[in-house]
Scaffold this motif. Sequence first.
Motif, short mmCIF file in Angstrom:
data_model
loop_
_atom_site.label_atom_id
_atom_site.label_comp_id
_atom_site.label_asym_id
_atom_site.label_seq_id
_atom_site.Cartn_x
_atom_site.Cartn_y
_atom_site.Cartn_z
N ASN A 1 0.84 -1.19 0.00
CA ASN A 1 0.00 0.00 0.00
C ASN A 1 0.88 1.25 0.00
OD1 ASN A 1 -3.07 -0.70 0.54
ND2 ASN A 1 -1.84 -2.15 1.71
N VAL A 2 0.49 2.23 -0.80
CA VAL A 2 1.21 3.50 -0.89
C VAL A 2 0.43 4.55 -0.12
CG1 VAL A 2 2.11 5.27 -2.44
CG2 VAL A 2 2.14 2.86 -3.14
N VAL A 3 1.11 5.19 0.86
CA VAL A 3 0.41 6.08 1.80
C VAL A 3 1.16 7.41 1.92
CG1 VAL A 3 -0.57 6.30 4.11
CG2 VAL A 3 -0.32 4.03 3.08
N PRO A 4 0.82 8.43 1.14
CA PRO A 4 1.37 9.77 1.38
C PRO A 4 0.78 10.35 2.67
CG PRO A 4 0.43 9.57 -0.82
CD PRO A 4 -0.03 8.39 -0.05
N PHE A 5 1.49 11.32 3.26
CA PHE A 5 1.00 11.96 4.47
C PHE A 5 1.48 13.40 4.53
CE2 PHE A 5 4.98 9.87 5.59
CZ PHE A 5 5.69 10.87 6.23
N ALA A 6 0.79 14.21 5.30
CA ALA A 6 1.17 15.60 5.51
C ALA A 6 0.65 16.05 6.86
CB ALA A 6 0.60 16.49 4.40
N GLY A 7 1.33 17.04 7.46
CA GLY A 7 0.90 17.53 8.76
C GLY A 7 1.85 18.57 9.32
N GLY A 8 1.87 18.67 10.61
CA GLY A 8 2.73 19.65 11.28
C GLY A 8 2.85 19.34 12.74
N GLY A 9 3.75 20.11 13.42
CA GLY A 9 3.94 19.88 14.83
C GLY A 9 5.01 20.75 15.42
N LEU A 10 5.69 20.21 16.43
CA LEU A 10 6.65 20.96 17.23
C LEU A 10 7.93 20.15 17.38
CD1 LEU A 10 7.06 23.47 19.15
CD2 LEU A 10 6.28 21.97 21.00
N GLN A 11 9.08 20.85 17.36
CA GLN A 11 10.38 20.19 17.54
C GLN A 11 11.19 20.95 18.58
OE1 GLN A 11 12.11 18.00 14.42
NE2 GLN A 11 14.06 19.09 14.53
N ARG A 12 11.95 20.22 19.39
CA ARG A 12 12.76 20.83 20.44
C ARG A 12 14.20 20.40 20.33
NH1 ARG A 12 14.34 19.70 26.08
NH2 ARG A 12 14.60 21.72 27.14
N ASN A 13 15.11 21.38 20.39
CA ASN A 13 16.55 21.13 20.50
C ASN A 13 16.87 21.14 21.99
OD1 ASN A 13 19.39 21.43 20.67
ND2 ASN A 13 19.42 22.26 18.58
N CYS A 14 17.15 19.95 22.53
CA CYS A 14 17.34 19.84 23.97
C CYS A 14 18.61 20.52 24.45
CB CYS A 14 17.36 18.36 24.38
SG CYS A 14 15.84 17.47 23.96
N ASP A 15 19.69 20.52 23.63
CA ASP A 15 20.95 21.12 24.04
C ASP A 15 20.87 22.64 24.09
OD1 ASP A 15 21.77 18.55 24.08
OD2 ASP A 15 23.38 18.76 22.61
N TYR A 16 20.10 23.24 23.18
CA TYR A 16 19.99 24.69 23.13
C TYR A 16 18.69 25.20 23.76
CZ TYR A 16 24.00 24.81 19.97
OH TYR A 16 25.25 24.70 19.42
N ASN A 17 17.86 24.25 24.20
CA ASN A 17 16.58 24.60 24.80
C ASN A 17 15.76 25.51 23.88
OD1 ASN A 17 14.61 24.44 26.78
ND2 ASN A 17 15.33 26.29 27.83
N LEU A 18 15.69 25.12 22.61
CA LEU A 18 14.95 25.88 21.62
C LEU A 18 13.80 25.05 21.08
CD1 LEU A 18 17.91 27.46 19.60
CD2 LEU A 18 16.39 28.62 21.21
N TYR A 19 12.71 25.71 20.77
CA TYR A 19 11.53 25.08 20.19
C TYR A 19 11.27 25.69 18.82
CZ TYR A 19 10.47 23.21 24.82
OH TYR A 19 10.52 22.55 26.02
N ALA A 20 10.69 24.91 17.94
CA ALA A 20 10.36 25.43 16.61
C ALA A 20 9.12 24.72 16.10
CB ALA A 20 11.51 25.22 15.63
N MET A 21 8.22 25.49 15.53
CA MET A 21 7.08 24.91 14.84
C MET A 21 7.52 24.43 13.47
SD MET A 21 4.65 25.26 17.03
CE MET A 21 3.19 24.92 16.05
N GLY A 22 6.81 23.45 12.95
CA GLY A 22 7.23 22.92 11.66
C GLY A 22 6.10 22.30 10.87
#
Length: 405
Positions: free
Chosen positions: A145-166
């Motif tokens: 089965n072939v399943v494309p996907f799309a979406g969004g969320g949040l990512q965190r750089n633990c060493d720099y304590n930074l967050y970014a939406m994506g």
Amino acid sequence: MRKLFFVLAFAGISVASMAQDVVYDKYSVATNSFWDNWFVQVGGQWNVFYGNQEHGLPPKGEGHQISRNIYKTERANAGIAVAVGKWFTPGIGVRIKASGIWGKGIAGERGKAYDYNYKYWNGMGHVLFNLSNLICGYNENRFWNVVPFAGGGLQRNCDYNLYAMGLSAGLMNTFRISKKFDAYLEVGYNRFEEDFDGHTECNYTGNPQHLRGWMDKDQHVYAELGLTYKIGKSTWDKVPDVSVLLAQHQAAIDLLNEKIRNLEAENNRLKGMLPCKECPECPPVISHDVMKFIATPISVFFNLDKTEIASQKDLVNVRALAQYAKANDNDLLVTGYADSATGSAEHNQWLSEQRAAAVATELVNMGINSGKIQTVGKGGVDTLSPISFNRRATVQITNPDKVKK
């Protein structure tokens, strides 16, 4: 009425059997419970990050020692991923996915570029589109089965304590292992805000960044291999094509109506054969069809070297003849036969007598006085073809002209 009852019962069985051979619409399925069609995924990742500060990076050897080749270990790192999701239809589903642990970035000025490691995690929500089911129709046994996907969320750089939406997009290929397990191979792309990797001020020229559009974002490409476990009911019940089903039922009804009409015609024909009850002085009249019926021996067949009647269906006509004989006090002759191609003459004689006796017993059970039945065995014969037709017993009326008024 009895015949009509049997026809109605037969028609009911026919309609039920048709329902077992229903034509299905390949795109239509029944709605499942909310708790059905859930799944869990666990996989391993191969990750590559490309920071905004790398825009304009020259080839390796021209002022720095970092390769642009994403297959090189100086740019790539391993990771893990887990996800929980649900299919709402065979073609559309959602999942929440967490991945991360180890990332690798590029930093420094021209001539002083270096790679560095950091720990991170990201959480993504994806909408899944199973193109195989959407285009080709649902098939629970499809291997790929072939399943494309799309979406969004949040990512965190633990060493720099930074967050970014994506934002996120990708393509997942699933491969059926069993009813409960699939293997999957996924490639994906995540695009994050420029502050994720902690390097937003300078590029490799040492000058401040003034990038716009997609190039001022941190980007993440990954490939993932893992297993999917399906929770609860993982299949979908197909909905039958109602128009085809209605057409099949209408055909069965038309067939039933035709059989009823034929029975009514046969019933009227048989009534015409009966003597006039309103005129007792009228002598009974036997039609040509009745004379033909009572004068023709009726056969009952047996299997090889057996004395039990092969099929009770053979007794239908015997019962009709017995009723006529009982009503008119006729005598019956039962003659048994065996095929001469098998067995000795002595055995075939015994076999023919036993077969005649078996049919005589059935006549007694139908209400015929045993004194009105004569049995005889003819032994092995080869008068009929194929030879198996000689394994029989016949019943006939010996005095057909005798008719009660």
